[in-house]
Design a protein around this motif. Structure first.
Motif, PDB file in Angstrom:
ATOM      1  N   GLN A  14     -20.435-102.941   7.445  1.00  0.00           N
ATOM      2  CA  GLN A  14     -20.280-103.834   6.298  1.00  0.00           C
ATOM      3  C   GLN A  14     -19.701-105.201   6.675  1.00  0.00           C
ATOM      4  OE1 GLN A  14     -21.562-102.774   3.590  1.00  0.00           O
ATOM      5  NE2 GLN A  14     -21.794-100.657   4.233  1.00  0.00           N
ATOM      6  N   ASP A  15     -19.373-105.414   7.939  1.00  0.00           N
ATOM      7  CA  ASP A  15     -18.673-106.628   8.391  1.00  0.00           C
ATOM      8  C   ASP A  15     -17.395-106.833   7.578  1.00  0.00           C
ATOM      9  OD1 ASP A  15     -20.551-107.260  10.349  1.00  0.00           O
ATOM     10  OD2 ASP A  15     -21.815-108.317   8.905  1.00  0.00           O
ATOM     11  N   ALA A  16     -16.647-105.748   7.403  1.00  0.00           N
ATOM     12  CA  ALA A  16     -15.448-105.782   6.571  1.00  0.00           C
ATOM     13  C   ALA A  16     -14.225-106.286   7.327  1.00  0.00           C
ATOM     14  CB  ALA A  16     -15.162-104.396   6.007  1.00  0.00           C
TER      15      ALA A  16
ATOM     16  N   ILE B 155     -14.965-104.238  15.356  1.00  0.00           N
ATOM     17  CA  ILE B 155     -15.648-105.296  14.614  1.00  0.00           C
ATOM     18  C   ILE B 155     -17.160-105.214  14.826  1.00  0.00           C
ATOM     19  CG2 ILE B 155     -15.909-107.808  14.485  1.00  0.00           C
ATOM     20  CD1 ILE B 155     -12.842-107.850  15.053  1.00  0.00           C
ATOM     21  N   LYS B 156     -17.580-104.861  16.034  1.00  0.00           N
ATOM     22  CA  LYS B 156     -19.010-104.745  16.312  1.00  0.00           C
ATOM     23  C   LYS B 156     -19.656-103.584  15.577  1.00  0.00           C
ATOM     24  CE  LYS B 156     -18.664-106.704  20.905  1.00  0.00           C
ATOM     25  NZ  LYS B 156     -18.576-106.396  22.321  1.00  0.00           N
ATOM     26  N   VAL B 157     -18.937-102.464  15.429  1.00  0.00           N
ATOM     27  CA  VAL B 157     -19.551-101.272  14.836  1.00  0.00           C
ATOM     28  C   VAL B 157     -19.435-101.220  13.317  1.00  0.00           C
ATOM     29  CG1 VAL B 157     -19.213 -99.903  16.915  1.00  0.00           C
ATOM     30  CG2 VAL B 157     -17.502 -99.814  15.101  1.00  0.00           C
ATOM     31  N   CYS B 158     -18.664-102.087  12.698  1.00  0.00           N
ATOM     32  CA  CYS B 158     -18.496-102.046  11.240  1.00  0.00           C
ATOM     33  C   CYS B 158     -19.810-102.401  10.551  1.00  0.00           C
ATOM     34  CB  CYS B 158     -17.392-103.004  10.793  1.00  0.00           C
ATOM     35  SG  CYS B 158     -17.098-102.961   9.025  1.00  0.00           S
TER      36      CYS B 158
ATOM     37  N   ASN C 284     -11.084-112.755  -5.824  1.00  0.00           N
ATOM     38  CA  ASN C 284     -10.814-111.680  -6.793  1.00  0.00           C
ATOM     39  C   ASN C 284     -10.099-110.496  -6.156  1.00  0.00           C
ATOM     40  OD1 ASN C 284     -12.168-113.168  -8.768  1.00  0.00           O
ATOM     41  ND2 ASN C 284     -14.140-112.310  -8.159  1.00  0.00           N
ATOM     42  N   ASN C 285      -9.560-110.671  -4.955  1.00  0.00           N
ATOM     43  CA  ASN C 285      -8.863-109.627  -4.199  1.00  0.00           C
ATOM     44  C   ASN C 285      -9.788-108.436  -3.930  1.00  0.00           C
ATOM     45  OD1 ASN C 285      -6.718-108.576  -2.771  1.00  0.00           O
ATOM     46  ND2 ASN C 285      -5.711-107.727  -4.568  1.00  0.00           N
ATOM     47  N   GLN C 286     -11.018-108.732  -3.540  1.00  0.00           N
ATOM     48  CA  GLN C 286     -11.984-107.694  -3.216  1.00  0.00           C
ATOM     49  C   GLN C 286     -12.365-107.784  -1.744  1.00  0.00           C
ATOM     50  OE1 GLN C 286     -15.108-108.456  -6.084  1.00  0.00           O
ATOM     51  NE2 GLN C 286     -14.311-106.841  -7.419  1.00  0.00           N
ATOM     52  N   HIS C 287     -12.632-106.637  -1.144  1.00  0.00           N
ATOM     53  CA  HIS C 287     -13.002-106.555   0.263  1.00  0.00           C
ATOM     54  C   HIS C 287     -14.309-105.791   0.400  1.00  0.00           C
ATOM     55  CE1 HIS C 287     -11.732-102.360   0.156  1.00  0.00           C
ATOM     56  NE2 HIS C 287     -10.637-102.771  -0.460  1.00  0.00           N
ATOM     57  N   LYS C 288     -14.828-105.690   1.633  1.00  0.00           N
ATOM     58  CA  LYS C 288     -16.101-105.028   1.880  1.00  0.00           C
ATOM     59  C   LYS C 288     -15.957-103.631   2.478  1.00  0.00           C
ATOM     60  CE  LYS C 288     -18.509-109.334   3.026  1.00  0.00           C
ATOM     61  NZ  LYS C 288     -19.234-110.010   4.112  1.00  0.00           N
ATOM     62  N   CYS C 289     -14.742-103.166   2.735  1.00  0.00           N
ATOM     63  CA  CYS C 289     -14.531-101.891   3.427  1.00  0.00           C
ATOM     64  C   CYS C 289     -14.851-100.715   2.509  1.00  0.00           C
ATOM     65  CB  CYS C 289     -13.099-101.786   3.927  1.00  0.00           C
ATOM     66  SG  CYS C 289     -12.795-100.291   4.877  1.00  0.00           S
ATOM     67  N   THR C 290     -15.763 -99.848   2.965  1.00  0.00           N
ATOM     68  CA  THR C 290     -16.148 -98.663   2.200  1.00  0.00           C
ATOM     69  C   THR C 290     -15.428 -97.407   2.685  1.00  0.00           C
ATOM     70  OG1 THR C 290     -18.013 -98.257   3.674  1.00  0.00           O
ATOM     71  CG2 THR C 290     -18.436 -99.582   1.691  1.00  0.00           C
ATOM     72  N   ALA C 291     -14.477 -97.536   3.581  1.00  0.00           N
ATOM     73  CA  ALA C 291     -13.700 -96.420   4.146  1.00  0.00           C
ATOM     74  C   ALA C 291     -14.593 -95.433   4.874  1.00  0.00           C
ATOM     75  CB  ALA C 291     -12.872 -95.735   3.070  1.00  0.00           C
TER      76      ALA C 291
END
Length: 160
Positions: free
Chosen positions: A124-126, A119-122, A64-71
């Motif tokens: 949301q695993d975005a 990648i380790k500190v994200c 659905n063109n959605q990601h996990k990044c919350t900025a």
């Protein structure tokens, strides 16, 4: 006399290490089916990198063109050389509250050291490492990538 003895010790030590290396080479010469050398670029279509391979950073999107990044910009803050830039915007929700939303996620591949801290500190695993490794370009501007796709949005079930 001590100098001659030291010289001979170093000489025989060098010969010993040379023979150790040649033993490994000779083994693979006699057992050619165990060779693990990849015939790149001839096998480009079938080449599979290892699971722990660190290619370029990517942001996975669902169907659905959605990601996990919350900025949240934690990856940008922890990047040791500034190869990540998170541009966010304030969006007003239905209840009148303002919420930060991802506008553009810029990744500068030419500056990245592939340390993996982002990648380790994200939380949301975005973001994750992709399997891409061919980055040869004639123009450095092509190494600046926007990871969020046009029109993408935040997944509903992601904690903020």
């Amino acid at each position: 006399m001590n100098a001659i003895i030291e010289y001979l010790k170093e000489l025989f030590g060098g010969i010993k290490t040379l023979l150790t290396g040649m033993k490994v080479t000779g083994y693979y010469f006699v057992h050619p089916k165990e060779i693990v050398t990849q015939q790149y670029p001839e096998n480009r279509k079938t080449l599979k990198m290892f699971d722990r391979f660190k290619g370029e950073v990517s942001m996975p999107h669902d169907e659905n063109n959605q990601h996990k990044c919350t900025a949240c910009s934690i990856c940008e803050i922890n990047c040791p050389n500034g190869s990540i830039e998170v541009i966010s915007r304030q969006v007003e929700k239905e209840d009148g509250k303002k919420k930060k939303e991802l506008d553009t996620y810029i990744y500068k591949l030419s500056m990245c050291t592939f340390c993996g801290i982002c990648i380790k500190v994200c939380p949301q695993d975005a973001i994750e490492f992709s399997q891409g490794f061919e980055h040869a370009v004639y123009n450095r501007d092509k190494l600046i990538k926007t990871l969020n796709k046009p029109g993408s949005s935040l997944k509903e079930k992601v904690k903020e």
